[in-house]
Design an enzyme around this catalytic site. Structure first.
Site, short mmCIF file in Angstrom:
data_model
loop_
_atom_site.label_atom_id
_atom_site.label_comp_id
_atom_site.label_asym_id
_atom_site.label_seq_id
_atom_site.Cartn_x
_atom_site.Cartn_y
_atom_site.Cartn_z
N GLU A 21 15.18 5.28 1.23
CA GLU A 21 13.58 4.70 0.81
C GLU A 21 13.59 3.70 1.22
O GLU A 21 14.67 3.18 1.17
CB GLU A 21 13.28 4.83 -0.21
N SER A 79 2.64 -3.25 -7.70
CA SER A 79 3.53 -2.58 -7.43
C SER A 79 4.21 -2.13 -6.20
O SER A 79 2.43 -2.17 -5.59
CB SER A 79 3.49 -0.72 -8.05
N LYS A 80 5.20 -1.54 -5.89
CA LYS A 80 5.08 -1.17 -4.42
C LYS A 80 4.07 0.34 -4.39
O LYS A 80 3.19 0.07 -2.76
CB LYS A 80 6.39 -0.29 -4.26
N ARG A 81 3.70 1.26 -5.38
CA ARG A 81 2.53 1.77 -5.28
C ARG A 81 1.26 0.95 -4.56
O ARG A 81 0.49 1.83 -3.57
CB ARG A 81 2.75 2.51 -6.28
N ASP A 110 0.69 -0.03 -1.00
CA ASP A 110 1.57 0.98 -0.04
C ASP A 110 -0.43 1.39 -0.19
O ASP A 110 -1.08 1.76 0.94
CB ASP A 110 2.08 2.16 -0.26
#
Ligand code: GLU
Length: 507
Positions: free
Chosen positions: A289, A266-268, A271
């Site tokens: 965002e 995921s993007k999380r 990051d």
């Protein structure tokens, strides 16, 4: 089947920025098609108007262009014989197939209201039913053309009442999906529900549109992410019920991209681990965002191709560096893994470092020019080429040539405390005429500068080590960076003289 020309498609929905896993799906489709002399098509699956995101379609097109895997037909890439390639523009073609299925008894009209459906959902959930949706166990209790009389159905349709068309899944049947990567995968219809094929808004659902278009566009192989494997038995049944089984494509479901543990990348995760999960930066039009992209982060597109090629495939040899052309030659479905592929950030960096090192100075210079201009007002391409030549084997990301090496563009604003400590307090009297000496060096080549500095140390009775530390800190502000003579050649006598004098003045 075998005499058909290979035709594959990448069929994203424009519901947000294209995930890097989607780019991998596109890449494998591309490689498969090119290897077998086939066609690669981009189809935009935008039948779910509620999930449409402004700009997502263009983002998909730009991403494919950036990594260099251009479809030969499709939205944004020119029409072929099967245009249009955007499902919203093909919406008139789907209804007939849903009707055909109703006529042949494989589908039915359903008139249930959203309240009735909600009540059903709650009831099934409470009963812990194996299928918690509309299906063979409950369809005869609902309001549809199987439970209503033909007259009632006709009058509802004539009155323009809202309806959906659902597939009628038979009970306890086995559906076999032949998957190129996974072999035969058997599903039981007792775990499948009566999925909606056609919605009350006049649009088909993904399942019907996807199958109808793959058939219409003569697709021979469906290569897509593993998350679609559970839909494959439904698609197989649709081919069967529509009488298209002899033209059914072969399926290949690609392994998921995973972070460290399980689940989808995921993007999380990205990051957290410090890498983007999108090819290009994307600004969400609703929330504003910004999601970071490989391009903006300073990856070269060929590095991204090489990175994602290996996420789920390997050539079966030790070779790791592959150009796109080489991948076309080496790619085969037999070497695609079944298990999820793990993203390795360090490895990704390693690929990028390799491609930066081997890229031409001119290309890199053009790439960093806007950044150098913005940050330091520098736009001299010839100078930037020299900068790239000197620094390209020392960075992991192109932008770092500018961002992590500000000393190339401007004198150091301060000097690292650590470096100053390491320099200690050498006798500085010997350095007083260093800038004058540097100015007097006639042959200002790196080799000669090095010799001259040695001479200077001898003549002035300073330690060569101290001299090198001193000049390096003057130029860089720290003890890091490329060789001092190389930096001197790059920046020139005058600038070096200034930096030395200004460091000296602060001692
Ligand atoms: N529209 C689907 C997606 O967004 C396509 C899946 C498929 O390739 O069949 O991924």
């Amino acid at each position: 089947m075998s005499d058909r020309k290979v035709r594959v498609r990448f069929a994203p929905s424009p519901t947000g920025p294209l995930h890097i896993g989607g780019v991998r799906t596109a890449l494998y489709n591309y490689l498969f098609a090119k290897k077998l002399g086939g066609d690669f098509i981009l189809r935009i699956e935008d039948t779910d108007q509620g999930r449409y995101v402004e700009g997502a379609e263009d983002y998909i097109i730009q991403s494919l262009k950036w990594v260099g895997i251009e479809p030969n037909e499709g939205v944004g890439f020119g029409d072929g014989p099967y245009a249009p390639y955007r499902q919203s523009e093909r919406k008139d073609t789907y209804h007939q197939f849903a009707e055909q299925l109703v006529k042949s008894g494989h589908a039915y009209y359903a008139f249930d209201t959203s309240e009735e459906l909600e009540a059903l959902r709650k009831k099934l959930e409470a009963a812990k039913a194996p299928v918690t949706a509309y299906g063979s166990a409950v369809r005869m209790e609902m309001k549809n053309s199987l439970t209503l009389s033909a007259d009632e159905v006709a009058s509802k349709l004539n009155a323009g009442e809202q309806y959906v068309i659902r597939i009628k899944i038979s009970e306890n049947e086995e559906v076999k999906v032949q998957d190129i990567i996974r072999g035969e995968v058997v599903f039981s219809t007792s775990l499948m529900d009566d999925k909606v094929l056609f919605k009350s808004d006049g649009m088909p659902t993904y399942h019907l549109a996807n199958v109808a278009d793959d058939y219409a566009m003569q697709i021979t192989h469906v290569i897509r992410g593993e998350e679609w494997l559970s839909s494959a038995p439904l698609h197989v049944l649709l081919y069967r019920y529509l009488g298209w089984e002899d033209k059914m494509p072969q399926f290949a479901h690609l392994p998921l991209l995973k972070p460290d543990g399980n689940g989808k990348l995921s993007k999380r995760d990205g990051d957290k681990l410090g890498f983007p999960v999108f090819p290009l930066e994307f600004k969400d039009p609703k929330t504003g965002e910004i999601s970071s992209g490989y391009r903006e982060k300073g990856y070269l597109p060929e590095a991204v191709i090489n990175i994602i090629a290996f996420l789920g495939w390997n050539p079966g040899t030790e070779q790791e560096i592959y150009s796109l052309e080489e991948l076309v030659g080496a790619f085969s479905m037999e070497h695609v893994h079944k298990a999820g592929a793990k993203f390795n950030f360090e490895k990704a960096k390693w690929f990028n470092e390799h491609y930066i090192k081997t890229a031409s100075d001119e290309r890199l210079a053009n790439h960093i020019l806007p950044l150098a201009q913005e940050k330091f007002g520098v736009n001299d391409l010839e100078f930037l080429k020299k900068v790239c030549a000197l620094l390209k084997d020392r960075v992991s990301f192109i932008n770092d040539i500018v961002c992590a090496n500000s000393f190339v563009f401007a004198a150091p604003a301060n000097y690292s405390a650590d470096a100053l400590k390491k320099l200690g307090s050498p006798n500085l009297t010997g350095f007083q005429n260093l800038s004058g000496f540097i100015n007097s060096i006639e042959d200002f080549s790196a080799a000669n500068i090095e010799n001259s500095l040695k001479q200077f140390a001898e003549t002035n009775e300073v330690k060569l080590g101290d001299l090198m530390k001193f000049t390096r800190i003057s130029i860089v502000g720290d003890l890091s960076g490329p060789g001092v003579p190389d930096l001197m050649v790059l920046l020139g006598k005058e600038e070096i003289g200034k930096r030395i004098n200004s460091f000296l003045a602060q001692q």
